[in-house]
Motif scaffolding. Structure first.
Motif, PDB file in Angstrom:
ATOM      1  N   PHE A 104      89.027-102.125 -52.055  1.00  0.00           N
ATOM      2  CA  PHE A 104      87.799-102.904 -51.958  1.00  0.00           C
ATOM      3  C   PHE A 104      86.621-101.988 -52.295  1.00  0.00           C
ATOM      4  CE2 PHE A 104      90.919-104.380 -48.910  1.00  0.00           C
ATOM      5  CZ  PHE A 104      90.978-105.742 -49.154  1.00  0.00           C
ATOM      6  N   THR A 105      85.638-102.510 -53.017  1.00  0.00           N
ATOM      7  CA  THR A 105      84.490-101.692 -53.413  1.00  0.00           C
ATOM      8  C   THR A 105      83.185-102.393 -53.096  1.00  0.00           C
ATOM      9  OG1 THR A 105      84.413-102.600 -55.665  1.00  0.00           O
ATOM     10  CG2 THR A 105      85.800-100.652 -55.304  1.00  0.00           C
ATOM     11  N   ALA A 106      82.134-101.599 -52.968  1.00  0.00           N
ATOM     12  CA  ALA A 106      80.781-102.131 -52.766  1.00  0.00           C
ATOM     13  C   ALA A 106      79.810-101.155 -53.401  1.00  0.00           C
ATOM     14  CB  ALA A 106      80.467-102.301 -51.284  1.00  0.00           C
ATOM     15  N   GLU A 107      78.777-101.694 -54.052  1.00  0.00           N
ATOM     16  CA  GLU A 107      77.760-100.871 -54.696  1.00  0.00           C
ATOM     17  C   GLU A 107      76.410-101.136 -54.041  1.00  0.00           C
ATOM     18  OE1 GLU A 107      76.266 -99.571 -59.176  1.00  0.00           O
ATOM     19  OE2 GLU A 107      77.791-101.126 -58.912  1.00  0.00           O
ATOM     20  N   SER A 108      75.711-100.062 -53.704  1.00  0.00           N
ATOM     21  CA  SER A 108      74.438-100.196 -53.014  1.00  0.00           C
ATOM     22  C   SER A 108      73.308-100.524 -53.977  1.00  0.00           C
ATOM     23  CB  SER A 108      74.101 -98.901 -52.267  1.00  0.00           C
ATOM     24  OG  SER A 108      72.801 -98.962 -51.718  1.00  0.00           O
ATOM     25  N   LYS A 109      72.418-101.391 -53.546  1.00  0.00           N
ATOM     26  CA  LYS A 109      71.215-101.695 -54.310  1.00  0.00           C
ATOM     27  C   LYS A 109      70.050-100.811 -53.883  1.00  0.00           C
ATOM     28  CE  LYS A 109      72.479-106.533 -55.138  1.00  0.00           C
ATOM     29  NZ  LYS A 109      72.090-107.965 -54.963  1.00  0.00           N
ATOM     30  N   GLN A 110      70.224-100.092 -52.770  1.00  0.00           N
ATOM     31  CA  GLN A 110      69.210 -99.169 -52.277  1.00  0.00           C
ATOM     32  C   GLN A 110      69.901 -97.911 -51.724  1.00  0.00           C
ATOM     33  OE1 GLN A 110      67.045-101.421 -49.348  1.00  0.00           O
ATOM     34  NE2 GLN A 110      68.887-102.078 -48.270  1.00  0.00           N
ATOM     35  N   PRO A 111      70.391 -97.065 -52.639  1.00  0.00           N
ATOM     36  CA  PRO A 111      71.205 -95.909 -52.237  1.00  0.00           C
ATOM     37  C   PRO A 111      70.522 -94.968 -51.252  1.00  0.00           C
ATOM     38  CG  PRO A 111      71.348 -96.273 -54.604  1.00  0.00           C
ATOM     39  CD  PRO A 111      70.262 -97.168 -54.096  1.00  0.00           C
ATOM     40  N   GLY A 112      69.233 -94.741 -51.430  1.00  0.00           N
ATOM     41  CA  GLY A 112      68.532 -93.829 -50.537  1.00  0.00           C
ATOM     42  C   GLY A 112      68.560 -94.281 -49.094  1.00  0.00           C
ATOM     43  N   LYS A 113      68.479 -95.576 -48.889  1.00  0.00           N
ATOM     44  CA  LYS A 113      68.505 -96.140 -47.539  1.00  0.00           C
ATOM     45  C   LYS A 113      69.926 -96.247 -47.011  1.00  0.00           C
ATOM     46  CE  LYS A 113      67.140-100.207 -44.834  1.00  0.00           C
ATOM     47  NZ  LYS A 113      66.473-101.543 -44.885  1.00  0.00           N
ATOM     48  N   ASP A 114      70.846 -96.685 -47.863  1.00  0.00           N
ATOM     49  CA  ASP A 114      72.223 -96.895 -47.432  1.00  0.00           C
ATOM     50  C   ASP A 114      73.027 -95.608 -47.354  1.00  0.00           C
ATOM     51  OD1 ASP A 114      71.724 -99.626 -47.312  1.00  0.00           O
ATOM     52  OD2 ASP A 114      72.458 -99.991 -49.359  1.00  0.00           O
ATOM     53  N   GLY A 176      68.345 -89.601 -60.721  1.00  0.00           N
ATOM     54  CA  GLY A 176      67.080 -89.049 -60.270  1.00  0.00           C
ATOM     55  C   GLY A 176      66.215 -90.042 -59.492  1.00  0.00           C
ATOM     56  N   GLY A 177      65.755 -89.617 -58.322  1.00  0.00           N
ATOM     57  CA  GLY A 177      64.864 -90.426 -57.499  1.00  0.00           C
ATOM     58  C   GLY A 177      65.552 -91.368 -56.540  1.00  0.00           C
ATOM     59  N   LYS A 178      66.861 -91.560 -56.686  1.00  0.00           N
ATOM     60  CA  LYS A 178      67.566 -92.529 -55.838  1.00  0.00           C
ATOM     61  C   LYS A 178      67.711 -92.059 -54.389  1.00  0.00           C
ATOM     62  CE  LYS A 178      70.234 -94.889 -59.453  1.00  0.00           C
ATOM     63  NZ  LYS A 178      69.497 -96.154 -59.288  1.00  0.00           N
ATOM     64  N   PHE A 179      67.644 -90.744 -54.167  1.00  0.00           N
ATOM     65  CA  PHE A 179      67.773 -90.213 -52.812  1.00  0.00           C
ATOM     66  C   PHE A 179      66.552 -89.382 -52.416  1.00  0.00           C
ATOM     67  CE2 PHE A 179      72.018 -91.453 -53.844  1.00  0.00           C
ATOM     68  CZ  PHE A 179      72.631 -91.780 -52.639  1.00  0.00           C
ATOM     69  N   GLY A 180      65.400 -89.737 -52.970  1.00  0.00           N
ATOM     70  CA  GLY A 180      64.157 -89.095 -52.567  1.00  0.00           C
ATOM     71  C   GLY A 180      63.752 -87.888 -53.371  1.00  0.00           C
ATOM     72  N   ARG A 187      65.838 -82.245 -56.883  1.00  0.00           N
ATOM     73  CA  ARG A 187      66.514 -83.147 -57.810  1.00  0.00           C
ATOM     74  C   ARG A 187      67.916 -83.464 -57.313  1.00  0.00           C
ATOM     75  NH1 ARG A 187      65.343 -81.199 -63.930  1.00  0.00           N
ATOM     76  NH2 ARG A 187      66.285 -83.256 -64.273  1.00  0.00           N
ATOM     77  N   GLU A 188      68.318 -84.697 -57.546  1.00  0.00           N
ATOM     78  CA  GLU A 188      69.618 -85.164 -57.060  1.00  0.00           C
ATOM     79  C   GLU A 188      70.791 -84.614 -57.873  1.00  0.00           C
ATOM     80  OE1 GLU A 188      66.802 -88.433 -55.660  1.00  0.00           O
ATOM     81  OE2 GLU A 188      67.000 -87.108 -57.396  1.00  0.00           O
ATOM     82  N   GLU A 189      71.872 -84.326 -57.158  1.00  0.00           N
ATOM     83  CA  GLU A 189      73.139 -83.981 -57.796  1.00  0.00           C
ATOM     84  C   GLU A 189      74.247 -84.753 -57.095  1.00  0.00           C
ATOM     85  OE1 GLU A 189      74.068 -79.966 -59.283  1.00  0.00           O
ATOM     86  OE2 GLU A 189      75.767 -80.018 -57.881  1.00  0.00           O
ATOM     87  N   LEU A 190      75.182 -85.226 -57.857  1.00  0.00           N
ATOM     88  CA  LEU A 190      76.267 -86.045 -57.330  1.00  0.00           C
ATOM     89  C   LEU A 190      77.105 -85.295 -56.304  1.00  0.00           C
ATOM     90  CD1 LEU A 190      77.891 -88.759 -57.647  1.00  0.00           C
ATOM     91  CD2 LEU A 190      79.293 -87.525 -59.320  1.00  0.00           C
ATOM     92  N   ALA A 191      77.483 -86.007 -55.246  1.00  0.00           N
ATOM     93  CA  ALA A 191      78.389 -85.487 -54.231  1.00  0.00           C
ATOM     94  C   ALA A 191      79.189 -86.662 -53.675  1.00  0.00           C
ATOM     95  CB  ALA A 191      77.616 -84.764 -53.128  1.00  0.00           C
ATOM     96  N   ILE A 206      86.074 -93.717 -49.347  1.00  0.00           N
ATOM     97  CA  ILE A 206      85.440 -92.676 -50.143  1.00  0.00           C
ATOM     98  C   ILE A 206      84.179 -93.257 -50.761  1.00  0.00           C
ATOM     99  CG2 ILE A 206      86.724 -93.186 -52.292  1.00  0.00           C
ATOM    100  CD1 ILE A 206      86.820 -90.117 -52.755  1.00  0.00           C
ATOM    101  N   TRP A 207      83.139 -92.424 -50.896  1.00  0.00           N
ATOM    102  CA  TRP A 207      81.897 -92.924 -51.487  1.00  0.00           C
ATOM    103  C   TRP A 207      81.186 -91.810 -52.257  1.00  0.00           C
ATOM    104  CZ3 TRP A 207      82.806 -92.109 -46.354  1.00  0.00           C
ATOM    105  CH2 TRP A 207      81.976 -91.231 -45.660  1.00  0.00           C
ATOM    106  N   SER A 208      80.406 -92.243 -53.231  1.00  0.00           N
ATOM    107  CA  SER A 208      79.565 -91.321 -53.989  1.00  0.00           C
ATOM    108  C   SER A 208      78.174 -91.318 -53.380  1.00  0.00           C
ATOM    109  CB  SER A 208      79.510 -91.731 -55.467  1.00  0.00           C
ATOM    110  OG  SER A 208      79.147 -93.095 -55.594  1.00  0.00           O
ATOM    111  N   ARG A 209      77.526 -90.171 -53.416  1.00  0.00           N
ATOM    112  CA  ARG A 209      76.195 -89.999 -52.842  1.00  0.00           C
ATOM    113  C   ARG A 209      75.494 -88.905 -53.638  1.00  0.00           C
ATOM    114  NH1 ARG A 209      75.727 -85.613 -49.332  1.00  0.00           N
ATOM    115  NH2 ARG A 209      77.621 -84.312 -49.296  1.00  0.00           N
ATOM    116  N   ALA A 210      74.397 -88.410 -53.124  1.00  0.00           N
ATOM    117  CA  ALA A 210      73.718 -87.307 -53.800  1.00  0.00           C
ATOM    118  C   ALA A 210      73.121 -86.379 -52.746  1.00  0.00           C
ATOM    119  CB  ALA A 210      72.622 -87.820 -54.721  1.00  0.00           C
ATOM    120  N   TRP A 211      73.026 -85.105 -53.120  1.00  0.00           N
ATOM    121  CA  TRP A 211      72.292 -84.164 -52.291  1.00  0.00           C
ATOM    122  C   TRP A 211      71.155 -83.593 -53.128  1.00  0.00           C
ATOM    123  CZ3 TRP A 211      72.324 -78.599 -52.918  1.00  0.00           C
ATOM    124  CH2 TRP A 211      73.108 -78.136 -53.991  1.00  0.00           C
TER     125      TRP A 211
END
Length: 215
Positions: A104-114, A176-180, A187-191, A206-211
């Protein structure tokens, strides 16, 4: 400089993704409801709620493995597979890795908040039947196998998100900009994040995010 084209999230033909609402069954908890985490335990002595943030007292009382880990996108396939063995997603004693699971998958419309870009939950056939009640005995016996094993499906998620977002803070594919990040000093990098939701029923997230990489 042209705007990079962002790759749409797609796990490909080797992973069968199930709908968020399980068909033909009225369930108390949907296995595709990724807004909720499943509890620890096998249900024999009751399930253990995930309340509390203390890492010592919130460990699963009926399971050796559980919890959340975070890792960067530079992890190798060999190290990822070793990590899965440590977490007993793919125990070393298992001769034939399981292909009986739903995704099952879900994609965020507001990654910085979620806190995530895309997340994926893997639920074993056993978990679908005995934790969620999503399969009858007849459906359990006939449940179709995936082309990939559970660990291979989790790794394919990592690979897809690397292609989608890039692997460096210098490689901007829309992250860029999705996590502040400010596009300069931060600058954001995938994690990634991984959660062993329930060891007994084989439920994994499992989920993708940024640091933020700061200068």
């Amino acid at each position: 400089m042209p705007t990079p084209t962002r790759i749409v999230f797609d796990l490909g033909d080797k992973v069968r993704v199930s709908p968020p609402i399980w068909p033909d069954h009225k369930l108390d908890i949907q296995p595709g409801d990724l807004s909720k985490s499943v509890p620890y335990g096998n249900g024999v002595y009751g399930y253990q709620d995930r309340k509390g943030s203390n890492p010592f007292t919130s460990a699963p009382s009926q399971e050796a493995c559980g919890g959340v880990i975070y890792f960067g996108n530079g992890i190798s396939k060999t190290d990822f597979e070793a990590l899965m063995r440590v977490m007993e997603v793919q125990p070393g004693y298992v001769v034939k890795s399981s292909r009986d699971f739903a995704v099952f998958t879900a994609e965020s419309k507001q990654p910085g908040k979620d806190g995530y870009l895309v997340q994926m939950r893997v639920v074993s056939k056993f978990g679908l039947r005995f934790m969620f009640g999503a399969l009858t005995d007849a459906e359990y016996e006939k449940f179709p196998e995936q082309e990939l094993t559970i660990v291979e499906a989790l790794w394919s998620f990592v690979e897809q998100e690397r292609k989608r977002w890039g692997t460096s803070w210098m490689d901007d594919k829309g992250l860029g900009g999705k996590f502040g990040g400010d596009g300069d000093f931060a600058r954001e990098e995938l994690a990634f994040g991984f959660m062993l939701e329930n060891d007994y029923h084989h439920v994994y997230r499992i989920w993708s995010r940024a640091w933020l990489v700061t200068k």
